[in-house]
Scaffold this motif. Structure first.
Motif, PDB file in Angstrom:
ATOM      1  N   ARG A   1       2.000  -4.515  -3.301  1.00  0.00           N
ATOM      2  CA  ARG A   1       0.992  -4.571  -4.348  1.00  0.00           C
ATOM      3  C   ARG A   1      -0.204  -3.707  -3.999  1.00  0.00           C
ATOM      4  NH1 ARG A   1       1.979  -7.027  -9.143  1.00  0.00           N
ATOM      5  NH2 ARG A   1       0.108  -7.718 -10.200  1.00  0.00           N
ATOM      6  N   ALA A   2      -0.619  -3.806  -2.756  1.00  0.00           N
ATOM      7  CA  ALA A   2      -1.820  -3.072  -2.336  1.00  0.00           C
ATOM      8  C   ALA A   2      -1.583  -1.565  -2.283  1.00  0.00           C
ATOM      9  CB  ALA A   2      -2.311  -3.593  -0.992  1.00  0.00           C
ATOM     10  N   SER A   3      -0.335  -1.139  -2.416  1.00  0.00           N
ATOM     11  CA  SER A   3      -0.048   0.296  -2.355  1.00  0.00           C
ATOM     12  C   SER A   3       0.005   0.941  -3.738  1.00  0.00           C
ATOM     13  CB  SER A   3       1.293   0.519  -1.645  1.00  0.00           C
ATOM     14  OG  SER A   3       2.367   0.167  -2.517  1.00  0.00           O
ATOM     15  N   MET A   4      -0.034   0.142  -4.791  1.00  0.00           N
ATOM     16  CA  MET A   4       0.134   0.700  -6.145  1.00  0.00           C
ATOM     17  C   MET A   4      -1.189   1.167  -6.744  1.00  0.00           C
ATOM     18  SD  MET A   4       2.978  -1.870  -7.740  1.00  0.00           S
ATOM     19  CE  MET A   4       4.364  -2.370  -6.702  1.00  0.00           C
TER      20      MET A   4
ATOM     21  N   GLY B   1      -8.222  -4.492  -4.080  1.00  0.00           N
ATOM     22  CA  GLY B   1      -7.429  -4.565  -5.307  1.00  0.00           C
ATOM     23  C   GLY B   1      -6.643  -5.850  -5.478  1.00  0.00           C
TER      24      GLY B   1
ATOM     25  N   SER C   1      -5.396  -7.744  -8.831  1.00  0.00           N
ATOM     26  CA  SER C   1      -4.160  -8.513  -8.766  1.00  0.00           C
ATOM     27  C   SER C   1      -4.460  -9.855  -8.126  1.00  0.00           C
ATOM     28  CB  SER C   1      -3.118  -7.769  -7.932  1.00  0.00           C
ATOM     29  OG  SER C   1      -2.817  -6.536  -8.536  1.00  0.00           O
TER      30      SER C   1
END
Lengths: 548, 548
Positions: free
Chosen positions: B481-484, B324, B373
């Motif tokens: 960011r990678a957790s959203m 992502g 992203s």
């Protein structure tokens, strides 16, 4: 899944449960104090000044009412009646338990309300100040961004935030992303940081980034609010407006098959999934000058008829989602409509004329943003003249009867050229003739009513049909339309209705709403393990990580 | 649900399975003759010149190849090698059995291919004619609309149509709705009729409505095709271009954790859902004038590096949907990049320079339209200079290291001001400084590299971090960011990346694609009773009639 009950959009400051409206000379103050247990449904609590549709209906009423009832007001202060919290945004448990159709229509209505604030600023000299006396999150900050000026309390903790993406896996659904970069022109990389920082941004950094306009410590907050409101009033160059008129509640007669007002009737054919919306021309003497417009107040046709149309559209949106096709009809004397328009055109320096025309424009935009197929039937006895021609031009297509005695006609008026811009900023004639701009002039130059053959020749209508073909042509078109997928039609109509330029408004409804509708369908938000579903619960959401 | 296999985007006319490319002087002819059993997967047949991704990869290759290998070609005729059928559009069984992520990426790629045709017309004097020798439906007609001129056979049966809404309950997903009203400027009410008429429109009415440009009977079709192609050539005022250069296949080395080219490397951290994309500056002598540019051909850095970047982005989109976040890095000598740009700037009347810059612009737009992203890390050893600065400006945010010896820098080049427009038509500096246009001039006036403190002062970067904070700042930002939710991020990024004006291109990717993505999720299309699922089966789809 709890379904929304039937809703009334008629309210009054005396009946507000969630807002307090105070008018003090040229400044009005609207304080949000949402009643915890007075949501529209009983399965959620409206904590921390979070809102549901009922809260927003009162806000929309207040803005509308200020424009008509208190035209002397130049600055509207929007603040909170609760301590240390301005507004926490849309109520999450309410969203979680609402149908997709309700969520989409709820977001659309709240978007329209915020655009009405901006419209009041642009057209009615009514500037607004968001006086953020505490935390301001999500829809709360989106409301603030719809104001002309944002003052935030500087108390070391109160922040503005758009926590939707990190906390809920949905978008700020009320124009927030668009307003951030297109209206407030926050740098897009900073907007990216802001929208993924759930705790938000406060203090000087919020000013530096352009998220707010000013800060004031608690001890000076009331004074700063007053002085910024005074500044908005002082910057207004308008002369005296008023006195205001009264807006009474509309009281339609409602049955299973009909919603009936004075000038507007909606006939419901539930089995066919069709609503027929009939608008009557004025049938009594109408004002002929500014004094009479002022005296007639809410009773004049130009205002009353469009208030009814507005209410009818909202009822259709919320109470009749399954009626996919609206047939637009008109009845009465077209010349009377053109005369009313001419009077409005000749009195455009009068405040009430400005409000009436602006209101008509908003209702017509509500119509074009209503996700239903719109067919105009220009048949015998119809009067798509003047402002009612806008209905035919808003329609996805129009059918016009070729009658032997040439009694069927359409007509422009003195206001057609520019009084009622669509949400892209173009007039509806400009939208209709986007590929043939010379036709706009040609149509406006026509003197008097345009009969079917001429309208067909000018390309003003979609289909001209004679007596013999009319019934079959119309029936088949209606049946076909009513048989198609409502979702595909929504996407198609939203794409075809707005050729040409884009505005903040059209970007919000097209780009942003389309993405939000998409996300409101995605398991990552609304599935059993989605973030919206899991919000406030102890376990974390589970995401499908594939990007698309 | 059948998953897509790994895909190669490298092909050559000698290897085409579905198209035949013939070049004859200034006219090229590309004939579609889709091989029934040579789809990318074995679970569908490509009937009636319907296409899957493999067919479109060949089309994209042909358009690209004509621009570089056959710059003398002025008119491209796109026709069909099958009798009585031009193209039936995207293959429906393929769509039915594809994942949502694949459908979305497939539509995006086909959209880009059609935009490349329009880009070739605008920038490379390569006009295109759709010579519709038979029925032309859905994506087939969308391909035709991407051409400059549409000729339809007049045989009493061949029609153009967009039957997606009535037959499949989805939208024409390749820009059709937007091109209909915004490019061809078909009246929007006629567009409504056209898009809901599954059998389409043929003959004179198709010309009258602006759906096509001309008709020819079967006996004169070949002659009419030739004469319209000649007319396109004659209308071209360009002087002699060429000789062409050769484009060889890129052959990256691919492992589970890396895709490696000459100048571009993608490192994959599957567990963290992150890809790090590192781009190298030129490390060998580059052309210094037009002759050397011509002689260097595909080997020069400006072309080779961006072809690699393009291929890497497509692989990431299709093969690594779960990554992502793309970290953008650069390594090498920034001055070398600026020098290469300066050579391009000084040779802009040379055809190959124009093609190289245009190609870079397309790849950068592919990057900005990639739903991942993008974080740029401007660290020690980096060279976000010249065209590589565009990577940082395309990113959702950038982090820049404050190093003590001020070795870290960014820099503009002679091309930064306008050579690589974003899909909204603005330069990336204009997009970045949408709210502060005066900054664009200020940045362009900087002489030489801009070090971290200056870049921070100018607002050119998002975050400046010193040695002590860098690791933590970057690590935390990446982890967060990678957790959203990937969906919320997609919608947010698509909204924030494009403030300001809209173009046909941006309207297609924002408005239209967002609606299509929404509809591709809806049970009315893809549910067990949806129209896409039921297509070609005996029973009718069942719709949930609620509109939203």
């Amino acid at each position: 899944m709890v379904l929304a009950m039937s809703i009334t959009f008629q309210t009054h400051p005396d009946q507000y449960r969630h807002w307090d409206l105070q008018v003090d000379g040229t400044i009005a103050t609207l304080s949000m104090n949402v009643a915890l247990h007075e949501g529209m449904r009983e399965d959620y609590e409206l904590k921390l000044n979070s809102y549901d549709l009922g809260v927003d209906i009162e806000l929309a009423d207040a803005v509308q009412r200020l424009r008509f009832e208190h035209p002397e007001v130049r600055a509207l202060v929007i603040t909170s009646g609760q301590d240390r919290v301005f507004c926490a945004g849309a109520n999450i448990p309410m969203l979680c338990t609402s149908t997709h159709a309700f969520k989409v229509n709820f977001c659309k209505f709240t978007n329209e309300t915020r655009l009405y604030l901006e419209d009041a600023s642009e057209r009615s000299h009514l500037k607004s100040l968001a006086a953020l006396n505490g935390t301001c999150a999500g829809g709360g900050y989106e409301l603030a961004m719809a104001c002309d000026d944002i003052l935030l309390i500087d108390d070391g903790s109160s922040a503005v935030s758009l926590p939707e993406v990190p906390l809920l896996a949905v978008l700020p659904g009320t124009g927030g992303l668009t307003r951030l970069v297109d209206k407030r022109k926050v740098r897009r990389d900073r907007a990216d940081v802001f929208c993924t920082t759930s705790e938000g941004i406060r203090g000087k950094r919020a000013v530096q980034w352009g998220l707010i306009d000013a800060l004031a410590p608690r001890s000076q907050f009331a004074e700063a609010t007053r002085s910024r409101a005074d500044a908005l009033v002082a910057a207004s160059e308008v002369e005296s407006r008023g006195p205001g008129i009264t807006l009474s509640a509309l009281e339609p007669t409602i049955t299973d098959s009909q919603i009936a007002y004075r000038y507007v009737t909606v006939d419901i054919a539930q089995d066919k999934r069709i609503a027929t919306l009939t608008v009557l021309a004025p049938d009594s003497p109408q004002p002929t000058n500014a004094e009479e417009i002022q005296a007639a107040g809410e009773e004049q046709w130009s205002l009353r008829c469009f208030r009814e149309l507005d209410d009818a559209l909202l009822r259709l949106r919320f109470d009749h989602a399954e009626l996919g096709l609206l047939i637009l009809k008109t009845r009465g004397d077209g010349a009377a409509v053109v005369t009313v328009d001419a009077t409005l055109a000749s009195t455009r320096d009068h405040w009430l004329t400005q409000e009436i025309i602006g209101h008509q424009a908003r209702v017509l935009r509500r119509l074009e943003l209503t996700s239903r197929s719109l067919f105009a039937l220009i048949d015998e006895g119809s009067c798509f003249h003047g402002v009612l021609l806008e209905l035919a031009l808003t329609a996805d297509r129009s059918y016009m009867l070729e009658d032997e005695d040439e009694a069927v006609s359409v007509a422009t008026s003195a206001l057609t050229a520019e009084a009622w811009p669509a949400c892209t900023g173009l007039s509806r004639l400009q939208l209709h003739y986007y590929g043939e701009p010379e036709r706009v002039v040609e149509v406006l130059e026509q003197e008097g009513p345009i009969t079917t053959l001429d309208a067909d020749e000018l390309g003003l209508i979609t289909v001209a049909a004679d007596d013999i073909d009319w019934d079959d042509d119309v029936r088949i078109a209606i049946e076909e339309r009513a048989s198609m997928s409502p979702d595909a039609l929504t996407g198609m109509e939203a794409s075809l209705r707005f050729p040409g330029p884009e505005t903040l408004q059209s970007k919000i409804f097209a780009r942003l709403s389309a993405w939000q509708n998409w996300i409101f369908q995605r398991p990552n938000a609304v599935g059993p393990e989605g973030a919206l579903t899991k919000y406030g619960k102890p376990d974390r959401p589970q995401f499908d990580w594939r990007r698309c």
